[in-house]
Design a protein around this motif. Structure first.
Motif, mmCIF file in Angstrom:
data_model
loop_
_atom_site.group_PDB
_atom_site.id
_atom_site.type_symbol
_atom_site.label_atom_id
_atom_site.label_comp_id
_atom_site.label_asym_id
_atom_site.label_seq_id
_atom_site.Cartn_x
_atom_site.Cartn_y
_atom_site.Cartn_z
ATOM 1 N N ALA A 157 0.827 -1.213 0.000
ATOM 2 C CA ALA A 157 0.000 0.000 0.000
ATOM 3 C C ALA A 157 0.860 1.261 0.000
ATOM 4 O O ALA A 157 0.493 2.272 -0.615
ATOM 5 C CB ALA A 157 -0.931 -0.006 1.210
ATOM 6 N N ASP A 158 2.013 1.208 0.677
ATOM 7 C CA ASP A 158 2.900 2.377 0.725
ATOM 8 C C ASP A 158 3.426 2.750 -0.660
ATOM 9 O O ASP A 158 3.802 3.902 -0.897
ATOM 10 C CB ASP A 158 4.081 2.104 1.665
ATOM 11 N N ALA A 159 3.486 1.771 -1.568
ATOM 12 C CA ALA A 159 3.973 2.039 -2.930
ATOM 13 C C ALA A 159 2.841 2.352 -3.898
ATOM 14 O O ALA A 159 3.102 2.676 -5.057
ATOM 15 C CB ALA A 159 4.759 0.829 -3.437
ATOM 16 N N THR A 160 1.606 2.261 -3.433
ATOM 17 C CA THR A 160 0.454 2.451 -4.317
ATOM 18 C C THR A 160 0.220 3.932 -4.586
ATOM 19 O O THR A 160 0.110 4.724 -3.644
ATOM 20 C CB THR A 160 -0.804 1.839 -3.680
ATOM 21 N N PRO A 161 0.155 4.352 -5.851
ATOM 22 C CA PRO A 161 -0.061 5.767 -6.167
ATOM 23 C C PRO A 161 -1.482 6.218 -5.844
ATOM 24 O O PRO A 161 -2.391 5.389 -5.686
ATOM 25 C CB PRO A 161 0.215 5.837 -7.669
ATOM 26 N N ALA A 162 -1.655 7.514 -5.746
ATOM 27 C CA ALA A 162 -2.968 8.077 -5.476
ATOM 28 C C ALA A 162 -3.950 7.665 -6.570
ATOM 29 O O ALA A 162 -3.600 7.614 -7.752
ATOM 30 C CB ALA A 162 -2.881 9.600 -5.383
ATOM 31 N N GLY A 163 -5.165 7.363 -6.159
ATOM 32 C CA GLY A 163 -6.192 6.983 -7.119
ATOM 33 C C GLY A 163 -6.335 5.499 -7.322
ATOM 34 O O GLY A 163 -7.284 5.049 -7.954
ATOM 35 N N VAL A 164 -5.373 4.706 -6.809
ATOM 36 C CA VAL A 164 -5.435 3.246 -6.914
ATOM 37 C C VAL A 164 -5.778 2.690 -5.533
ATOM 38 O O VAL A 164 -5.150 3.047 -4.537
ATOM 39 C CB VAL A 164 -4.104 2.658 -7.406
ATOM 40 N N THR A 165 -6.773 1.834 -5.462
ATOM 41 C CA THR A 165 -7.184 1.249 -4.192
ATOM 42 C C THR A 165 -6.107 0.295 -3.679
ATOM 43 O O THR A 165 -5.748 -0.668 -4.372
ATOM 44 C CB THR A 165 -8.502 0.483 -4.344
ATOM 45 N N THR A 249 11.415 -6.959 -10.743
ATOM 46 C CA THR A 249 12.378 -6.258 -9.896
ATOM 47 C C THR A 249 13.558 -7.156 -9.570
ATOM 48 O O THR A 249 13.422 -8.123 -8.813
ATOM 49 C CB THR A 249 11.693 -5.791 -8.596
ATOM 50 N N TYR A 250 14.724 -6.849 -10.172
ATOM 51 C CA TYR A 250 15.981 -7.562 -9.922
ATOM 52 C C TYR A 250 15.815 -9.057 -10.214
ATOM 53 O O TYR A 250 15.988 -9.930 -9.355
ATOM 54 C CB TYR A 250 16.463 -7.340 -8.486
ATOM 55 N N GLY A 274 -7.374 -10.115 -20.406
ATOM 56 C CA GLY A 274 -8.125 -10.750 -19.332
ATOM 57 C C GLY A 274 -7.329 -11.808 -18.606
ATOM 58 O O GLY A 274 -7.857 -12.860 -18.236
ATOM 59 N N ALA A 275 -6.040 -11.531 -18.386
ATOM 60 C CA ALA A 275 -5.131 -12.521 -17.812
ATOM 61 C C ALA A 275 -4.552 -12.014 -16.492
ATOM 62 O O ALA A 275 -4.863 -10.906 -16.020
ATOM 63 C CB ALA A 275 -4.014 -12.843 -18.796
ATOM 64 N N PHE A 276 -3.696 -12.846 -15.886
ATOM 65 C CA PHE A 276 -3.014 -12.505 -14.649
ATOM 66 C C PHE A 276 -1.525 -12.282 -14.912
ATOM 67 O O PHE A 276 -0.926 -12.958 -15.749
ATOM 68 C CB PHE A 276 -3.145 -13.635 -13.616
ATOM 69 N N LEU A 277 -0.956 -11.351 -14.160
ATOM 70 C CA LEU A 277 0.493 -11.217 -14.065
ATOM 71 C C LEU A 277 0.903 -11.781 -12.706
ATOM 72 O O LEU A 277 0.455 -11.285 -11.664
ATOM 73 C CB LEU A 277 0.925 -9.756 -14.168
ATOM 74 N N ILE A 278 1.706 -12.832 -12.723
ATOM 75 C CA ILE A 278 2.233 -13.397 -11.475
ATOM 76 C C ILE A 278 3.563 -12.708 -11.214
ATOM 77 O O ILE A 278 4.583 -13.032 -11.831
ATOM 78 C CB ILE A 278 2.404 -14.926 -11.598
ATOM 79 N N GLU A 279 3.550 -11.725 -10.330
ATOM 80 C CA GLU A 279 4.734 -10.908 -10.060
ATOM 81 C C GLU A 279 5.493 -11.473 -8.863
ATOM 82 O O GLU A 279 5.018 -11.427 -7.728
ATOM 83 C CB GLU A 279 4.346 -9.466 -9.779
ATOM 84 N N ASP A 280 6.675 -11.985 -9.116
ATOM 85 C CA ASP A 280 7.526 -12.572 -8.075
ATOM 86 C C ASP A 280 8.522 -11.510 -7.615
ATOM 87 O O ASP A 280 9.543 -11.270 -8.261
ATOM 88 C CB ASP A 280 8.241 -13.798 -8.639
ATOM 89 N N ASP A 281 8.221 -10.886 -6.481
ATOM 90 C CA ASP A 281 9.071 -9.812 -5.954
ATOM 91 C C ASP A 281 10.018 -10.375 -4.895
ATOM 92 O O ASP A 281 10.088 -9.886 -3.776
ATOM 93 C CB ASP A 281 8.199 -8.705 -5.371
ATOM 94 N N TRP A 282 10.758 -11.405 -5.273
ATOM 95 C CA TRP A 282 11.642 -12.110 -4.340
ATOM 96 C C TRP A 282 12.755 -11.228 -3.797
ATOM 97 O O TRP A 282 13.236 -11.422 -2.680
ATOM 98 C CB TRP A 282 12.260 -13.324 -5.050
ATOM 99 N N ALA A 283 13.194 -10.240 -4.587
ATOM 100 C CA ALA A 283 14.379 -9.445 -4.240
ATOM 101 C C ALA A 283 14.019 -8.023 -3.806
ATOM 102 O O ALA A 283 14.841 -7.122 -3.914
ATOM 103 C CB ALA A 283 15.340 -9.404 -5.429
ATOM 104 N N HIS A 284 12.797 -7.838 -3.309
ATOM 105 C CA HIS A 284 12.348 -6.493 -2.938
ATOM 106 C C HIS A 284 13.321 -5.803 -1.981
ATOM 107 O O HIS A 284 13.558 -4.586 -2.082
ATOM 108 C CB HIS A 284 10.965 -6.583 -2.285
ATOM 109 N N HIS A 293 9.945 -0.979 -7.479
ATOM 110 C CA HIS A 293 8.656 -0.394 -7.854
ATOM 111 C C HIS A 293 7.726 -1.528 -8.267
ATOM 112 O O HIS A 293 7.639 -1.871 -9.449
ATOM 113 C CB HIS A 293 8.828 0.598 -9.018
ATOM 114 N N PRO A 294 7.015 -2.132 -7.326
ATOM 115 C CA PRO A 294 6.163 -3.276 -7.669
ATOM 116 C C PRO A 294 5.093 -2.905 -8.695
ATOM 117 O O PRO A 294 4.430 -1.873 -8.587
ATOM 118 C CB PRO A 294 5.519 -3.646 -6.330
ATOM 119 N N VAL A 295 4.936 -3.760 -9.700
ATOM 120 C CA VAL A 295 3.880 -3.556 -10.678
ATOM 121 C C VAL A 295 2.522 -3.638 -9.989
ATOM 122 O O VAL A 295 1.569 -2.938 -10.348
ATOM 123 C CB VAL A 295 3.979 -4.607 -11.801
#
Length: 469
Positions: A157-165, A249-250, A274-284, A293-295
């Motif tokens: 949530a801390d990385a979420t821009p204004a206007g995005v829930t 990310t990395y 209409g698909a999913f992005l499986i974002e693996d943020d292992w190296a955050h 910058h998480p997608v």
């Protein structure tokens, strides 16, 4: 005198045993005492020495017998061929990254940072405190401790821009490591026989999890800025895939980070199909030159399944991660996890939460970043000096590894074996390709132990490479 008598009795009995059949009974202690004029203690010592040598067995109440020699023969496991059937995965042994190195070897193959880079004091104190709470004796909720769910949600949530829930704690499912999360996602969301788009190269563990789930991988080339959205759209159209697995990310193994513009274009492509992005943020937590910058922070309608791991930055012994998923897909993933492992240890969850909420956590991350940069540059410079034929497209912006291309025609598997005989353990790059490798690569971990030996390791790699050519 006593020792001489013991040795003489033992020597005579050894001669007798050499010609006696297995199972033959030795003369009684009383007979031996009479024959040698020895005391009971001397005879007992002689017999015990034979037992210690594996020549006899003493059976209380029955006597002492010549040990039966069991002939060693190869065990026939041929019956298992029919029981196991055809291989369902190309991974039939441990990954090169999971091998145990000899104590004096220089290990550049691992996927984990050296213990001295981790917050040892914070982890030990957190485990002690957690052991004194109710989590040490009770089971946690299937989705995880609410407080830890809240922490993961707030981080995104801390990385979420204004206007995005932003996400909520309910969207979070705590995992025993992100590998288990990948397995659940591939089983519950993709399904056996279905296509999954993946970057190439990509994390070998994701390739393994997909193979075990029966998922069919479709590789998408990933350049220095990530995948081309045009290539991605074409693959969605051709395959009808419902998801794309990536590490924006990395990335492991390349250390690449997608620019924000590329990330938004990929997300738009995923949403359009209409698909999913499986974002693996292992190296955050493993940033060096940039910030993560998480997608998922830009996801408004549940298209991103976001994995975040603490294994590399807190401790591999804790193995705590989480998946953030919104909508019905969250329930499907949670159901799979509950069926697989029921719940994650509350003790480990409480300890991980304790570590990341301590004031010293941010201090640790700043020091971690400095040490990663220093070790990355140290190994990079050593390779430039001793392995000039190794090409690194660009220094990794974060993560733990260097991804180096070697001259065409290099047999990286043979190179790894030859390096190991000289005391350097490296990981051949073939495991990171879901199909045929696009070239001869090796992956080297700069966060491992003994950075003072990086120069020696690079010299050995360089010499071995020349010998192989």
């Amino acid at each position: 005198m006593k020792n001489d008598s013991t040795d003489r009795i033992a020597a005579d009995l050894r001669t007798w045993i050499a010609s006696a059949p297995p199972g033959a009974q030795l003369p009684s202690n009383r007979s031996l005492m009479a024959k040698y004029g020895a005391s009971p203690v001397t005879v007992q010592k002689a017999v015990r020495s034979l037992a210690a040598s594996g020549l006899v067995d003493s059976r209380p109440g029955a006597g002492t017998f010549v040990r039966t020699v069991r002939t060693s023969r190869p065990v026939d496991y041929g019956w298992q061929t029919a029981a196991l059937g055809t291989l369902s995965s190309r991974f039939t042994s441990l990954s090169a990254t999971q091998r145990t190195a000899a104590p004096d070897a220089i290990g550049l193959h691992s996927g984990y940072p050296a213990p001295e880079l981790l917050p040892e004091r914070l982890v030990r104190a957190a485990l002690v405190r957690a052991s004194r709470t109710s989590t040490a004796l009770t089971r946690s909720p299937a989705a995880g401790l609410p407080e830890l769910q809240g922490w993961f949600a707030n981080e995104l949530a801390d990385a979420t821009p204004a206007g995005v829930t932003p996400p909520t704690a309910r969207d979070v499912t705590v995992l025993s490591g992100s590998q288990s999360g990948l397995s659940s996602i591939f089983r519950a969301v993709i399904g056996p026989g279905q296509p999954l788009l993946v970057e190439s190269p990509t994390y070998w563990g994701a390739i393994l999890a997909a193979a075990q789930a029966g998922v069919q991988l479709v590789p998408i080339p990933a350049g220095p800025k990530g995948p081309d959205p045009v290539d991605l759209a074409r693959a969605f159209d051709q395959t009808g895939a419902r998801a794309f697995y990536a590490q924006p990310t990395y990335a492991n193994p390349t250390g690449t980070q997608w620019p924000v513009e590329r990330a938004l274009a990929v997300l738009a492509t995923v949403r359009r199909h209409g698909a999913f992005l499986i974002e693996d943020d292992w190296a955050h937590d493993l940033a060096i030159d940039t910030e993560p910058h998480p997608v998922a922070a830009h996801d408004e309608d549940g298209h991103v399944l976001y994995l975040r791991s603490l294994t590399k930055s807190v401790s591999p012994a804790l193995r705590i991660a989480a998946v953030i998923a919104r909508g019905p897909v969250r329930d499907r993933i949670l159901a799979d996890r509950a069926a697989e492992s029921m719940y994650v240890s509350g003790l480990l969850q409480a300890a991980a939460l304790d570590v990341v909420t301590q004031p010293g956590w941010r201090t640790h991350l700043r020091g971690f970043r400095r040490q990663l940069r220093a070790r990355r540059d140290l190994l990079t410079n050593a390779l430039r000096e001793h392995v000039p034929d190794a090409h690194i497209e660009r220094p990794p912006l974060g993560g733990l590894h260097l991804w180096a291309r070697l001259p065409d025609g290099t047999d990286v598997e043979q190179l790894a074996r030859n390096c190991e005989t000289r005391g350097v353990i490296i990981a051949p790059g073939n495991e990171w390709f879901p199909a045929e490798p696009s070239g001869p690569y090796i992956r080297l971990n700069y966060s491992g132990p003994d950075p003072d030996r990086f120069n020696e390791a690079a010299r050995i790699i360089g010499e071995t490479l020349k010998e192989n050519h």
